[in-house]
Motif scaffolding. Sequence first.
Motif, PDB file in Angstrom:
ATOM      1  N   MET A   1       0.842  -1.169   0.000  1.00 49.88           N
ATOM      2  CA  MET A   1       0.000   0.000   0.000  1.00 49.88           C
ATOM      3  C   MET A   1       0.892   1.239   0.000  1.00 49.88           C
ATOM      4  SD  MET A   1      -2.957   1.358   2.705  1.00 49.88           S
ATOM      5  CE  MET A   1      -2.889  -0.095   3.623  1.00 49.88           C
ATOM      6  N   LYS A   2       0.369   2.316  -0.528  1.00 41.48           N
ATOM      7  CA  LYS A   2       1.066   3.611  -0.490  1.00 41.48           C
ATOM      8  C   LYS A   2       0.092   4.633   0.081  1.00 41.48           C
ATOM      9  CE  LYS A   2       1.583   5.822  -4.331  1.00 41.48           C
ATOM     10  NZ  LYS A   2       2.042   6.182  -5.666  1.00 41.48           N
ATOM     11  N   ILE A   3       0.548   5.374   1.087  1.00 47.61           N
ATOM     12  CA  ILE A   3      -0.280   6.458   1.611  1.00 47.61           C
ATOM     13  C   ILE A   3       0.480   7.779   1.502  1.00 47.61           C
ATOM     14  CG2 ILE A   3      -1.587   4.960   3.178  1.00 47.61           C
ATOM     15  CD1 ILE A   3       0.000   6.201   5.502  1.00 47.61           C
ATOM     16  N   TYR A   4      -0.287   8.847   1.439  1.00 53.99           N
ATOM     17  CA  TYR A   4       0.252  10.203   1.356  1.00 53.99           C
ATOM     18  C   TYR A   4       0.034  10.884   2.705  1.00 53.99           C
ATOM     19  CZ  TYR A   4       0.393   9.549  -3.671  1.00 53.99           C
ATOM     20  OH  TYR A   4       0.673   9.085  -4.930  1.00 53.99           O
ATOM     21  N   VAL A   5       1.121  11.422   3.263  1.00 55.61           N
ATOM     22  CA  VAL A   5       1.083  12.079   4.567  1.00 55.61           C
ATOM     23  C   VAL A   5       1.554  13.517   4.392  1.00 55.61           C
ATOM     24  CG1 VAL A   5       2.139  12.113   6.862  1.00 55.61           C
ATOM     25  CG2 VAL A   5       1.476   9.939   5.834  1.00 55.61           C
ATOM     26  N   GLU A   6       0.792  14.444   4.931  1.00 55.68           N
ATOM     27  CA  GLU A   6       1.193  15.851   4.872  1.00 55.68           C
ATOM     28  C   GLU A   6       2.139  16.143   6.033  1.00 55.68           C
ATOM     29  OE1 GLU A   6      -0.715  20.250   4.108  1.00 55.68           O
ATOM     30  OE2 GLU A   6      -2.036  18.578   4.563  1.00 55.68           O
ATOM     31  N   ALA A   7       3.383  16.482   5.706  1.00 50.85           N
ATOM     32  CA  ALA A   7       4.415  16.765   6.716  1.00 50.85           C
ATOM     33  C   ALA A   7       5.538  17.549   6.067  1.00 50.85           C
ATOM     34  CB  ALA A   7       4.951  15.470   7.306  1.00 50.85           C
ATOM     35  N   ASN A   8       6.455  18.065   6.895  1.00 54.25           N
ATOM     36  CA  ASN A   8       7.582  18.845   6.384  1.00 54.25           C
ATOM     37  C   ASN A   8       8.649  17.968   5.738  1.00 54.25           C
ATOM     38  OD1 ASN A   8       6.443  21.230   7.319  1.00 54.25           O
ATOM     39  ND2 ASN A   8       7.380  21.010   9.321  1.00 54.25           N
ATOM     40  N   SER A   9       8.876  16.771   6.320  1.00 57.21           N
ATOM     41  CA  SER A   9       9.948  15.902   5.832  1.00 57.21           C
ATOM     42  C   SER A   9       9.787  14.505   6.429  1.00 57.21           C
ATOM     43  CB  SER A   9      11.314  16.461   6.244  1.00 57.21           C
ATOM     44  OG  SER A   9      11.436  16.439   7.663  1.00 57.21           O
ATOM     45  N   LYS A  10      10.576  13.568   5.929  1.00 59.89           N
ATOM     46  CA  LYS A  10      10.600  12.216   6.498  1.00 59.89           C
ATOM     47  C   LYS A  10      11.100  12.275   7.941  1.00 59.89           C
ATOM     48  CE  LYS A  10      13.428   9.229   4.609  1.00 59.89           C
ATOM     49  NZ  LYS A  10      14.020   8.178   3.773  1.00 59.89           N
ATOM     50  N   LYS A  11      12.078  13.118   8.204  1.00 58.20           N
ATOM     51  CA  LYS A  11      12.588  13.293   9.558  1.00 58.20           C
ATOM     52  C   LYS A  11      11.474  13.764  10.495  1.00 58.20           C
ATOM     53  CE  LYS A  11      15.928  15.908  12.274  1.00 58.20           C
ATOM     54  NZ  LYS A  11      16.899  16.984  12.292  1.00 58.20           N
ATOM     55  N   HIS A  12      10.668  14.694  10.026  1.00 61.37           N
ATOM     56  CA  HIS A  12       9.549  15.215  10.812  1.00 61.37           C
ATOM     57  C   HIS A  12       8.559  14.098  11.140  1.00 61.37           C
ATOM     58  CE1 HIS A  12       5.750  17.858  11.044  1.00 61.37           C
ATOM     59  NE2 HIS A  12       6.384  17.946  12.192  1.00 61.37           N
ATOM     60  N   VAL A  13       8.254  13.238  10.174  1.00 59.34           N
ATOM     61  CA  VAL A  13       7.352  12.107  10.397  1.00 59.34           C
ATOM     62  C   VAL A  13       7.947  11.172  11.454  1.00 59.34           C
ATOM     63  CG1 VAL A  13       6.323  10.054   9.345  1.00 59.34           C
ATOM     64  CG2 VAL A  13       6.291  12.217   8.112  1.00 59.34           C
ATOM     65  N   ASN A  14       9.232  10.849  11.320  1.00 59.81           N
ATOM     66  CA  ASN A  14       9.877   9.960  12.287  1.00 59.81           C
ATOM     67  C   ASN A  14       9.896  10.556  13.694  1.00 59.81           C
ATOM     68  OD1 ASN A  14      10.377   7.738  10.652  1.00 59.81           O
ATOM     69  ND2 ASN A  14      12.308   8.563   9.914  1.00 59.81           N
ATOM     70  N   GLU A  15      10.098  11.862  13.795  1.00 56.60           N
ATOM     71  CA  GLU A  15      10.074  12.526  15.103  1.00 56.60           C
ATOM     72  C   GLU A  15       8.686  12.429  15.738  1.00 56.60           C
ATOM     73  OE1 GLU A  15      11.430  16.442  14.098  1.00 56.60           O
ATOM     74  OE2 GLU A  15      13.543  15.895  14.267  1.00 56.60           O
ATOM     75  N   MET A  16       7.652  12.639  14.933  1.00 60.46           N
ATOM     76  CA  MET A  16       6.289  12.546  15.458  1.00 60.46           C
ATOM     77  C   MET A  16       5.972  11.120  15.895  1.00 60.46           C
ATOM     78  SD  MET A  16       3.983  15.162  13.163  1.00 60.46           S
ATOM     79  CE  MET A  16       4.322  14.400  11.580  1.00 60.46           C
ATOM     80  N   LEU A  17       6.387  10.131  15.109  1.00 57.83           N
ATOM     81  CA  LEU A  17       6.159   8.736  15.477  1.00 57.83           C
ATOM     82  C   LEU A  17       6.890   8.395  16.773  1.00 57.83           C
ATOM     83  CD1 LEU A  17       6.418   7.022  11.979  1.00 57.83           C
ATOM     84  CD2 LEU A  17       4.364   7.246  13.389  1.00 57.83           C
ATOM     85  N   ALA A  18       8.120   8.896  16.937  1.00 57.29           N
ATOM     86  CA  ALA A  18       8.898   8.639  18.154  1.00 57.29           C
ATOM     87  C   ALA A  18       8.225   9.243  19.390  1.00 57.29           C
ATOM     88  CB  ALA A  18      10.315   9.188  17.997  1.00 57.29           C
ATOM     89  N   GLN A  19       7.471  10.322  19.195  1.00 59.92           N
ATOM     90  CA  GLN A  19       6.757  10.976  20.302  1.00 59.92           C
ATOM     91  C   GLN A  19       5.423  10.299  20.590  1.00 59.92           C
ATOM     92  OE1 GLN A  19       6.316  15.133  19.378  1.00 59.92           O
ATOM     93  NE2 GLN A  19       8.498  15.406  19.019  1.00 59.92           N
ATOM     94  N   GLY A  20       5.081   9.282  19.796  1.00 58.75           N
ATOM     95  CA  GLY A  20       3.821   8.574  20.000  1.00 58.75           C
ATOM     96  C   GLY A  20       2.623   9.216  19.338  1.00 58.75           C
ATOM     97  N   ILE A  21       2.869  10.181  18.476  1.00 58.40           N
ATOM     98  CA  ILE A  21       1.780  10.843  17.766  1.00 58.40           C
ATOM     99  C   ILE A  21       1.252   9.904  16.682  1.00 58.40           C
ATOM    100  CG2 ILE A  21       1.190  12.795  16.267  1.00 58.40           C
ATOM    101  CD1 ILE A  21       3.406  14.373  17.766  1.00 58.40           C
ATOM    102  N   VAL A  22      -0.066   9.759  16.629  1.00 58.31           N
ATOM    103  CA  VAL A  22      -0.692   8.919  15.603  1.00 58.31           C
ATOM    104  C   VAL A  22      -0.832   9.752  14.336  1.00 58.31           C
ATOM    105  CG1 VAL A  22      -2.731   7.585  14.974  1.00 58.31           C
ATOM    106  CG2 VAL A  22      -1.929   7.592  17.337  1.00 58.31           C
ATOM    107  N   ILE A  23      -0.243   9.263  13.254  1.00 54.73           N
ATOM    108  CA  ILE A  23      -0.239   9.990  11.986  1.00 54.73           C
ATOM    109  C   ILE A  23      -1.141   9.262  11.002  1.00 54.73           C
ATOM    110  CG2 ILE A  23       1.179  10.779  10.063  1.00 54.73           C
ATOM    111  CD1 ILE A  23       3.551  10.763  12.020  1.00 54.73           C
ATOM    112  N   TYR A  24      -1.998  10.028  10.357  1.00 50.40           N
ATOM    113  CA  TYR A  24      -2.894   9.468   9.350  1.00 50.40           C
ATOM    114  C   TYR A  24      -2.496   9.970   7.971  1.00 50.40           C
ATOM    115  CZ  TYR A  24      -5.894   7.834  13.066  1.00 50.40           C
ATOM    116  OH  TYR A  24      -6.373   7.178  14.165  1.00 50.40           O
ATOM    117  N   GLY A  25      -2.728   9.137   7.000  1.00 48.47           N
ATOM    118  CA  GLY A  25      -2.493   9.503   5.616  1.00 48.47           C
ATOM    119  C   GLY A  25      -3.611   8.953   4.757  1.00 48.47           C
ATOM    120  N   TYR A  26      -3.568   9.262   3.481  1.00 51.08           N
ATOM    121  CA  TYR A  26      -4.617   8.843   2.556  1.00 51.08           C
ATOM    122  C   TYR A  26      -4.045   7.975   1.457  1.00 51.08           C
ATOM    123  CZ  TYR A  26      -7.772  12.065   4.808  1.00 51.08           C
ATOM    124  OH  TYR A  26      -8.546  12.697   5.748  1.00 51.08           O
TER     125      TYR A  26
END
Length: 75
Positions: A1-26
């Motif tokens: 599957m491929k999803i699209y996530v609105e974020a500044n960068s891959k690093k930003h996504v990884n930082e949010m995941l490390a903080q336990g933030i649930v990220i949704y994409g389409y």
Amino acid sequence: MKIYVEANSKKHVNEMLAQGIVIYGYNHSMYGNGGRHSISDLEDGDVVAIFQKTINGQPVPKSWGCYVKSKNSLK
């Protein structure tokens, strides 16, 4: 599957995941499994396209990553 996530960068996504933030994409697929999905629902190797802008309602990816379920991060 491929999803699209609105974020500044891959690093930003990884930082949010490390903080336990649930990220949704389409998933914009017309062939099934389309709709909103949490990154944590992905399987190993599923693709995450990171975007900040859209053109005619379609996301324009600026970077890509593959999900690593065991690390809950993008590679």
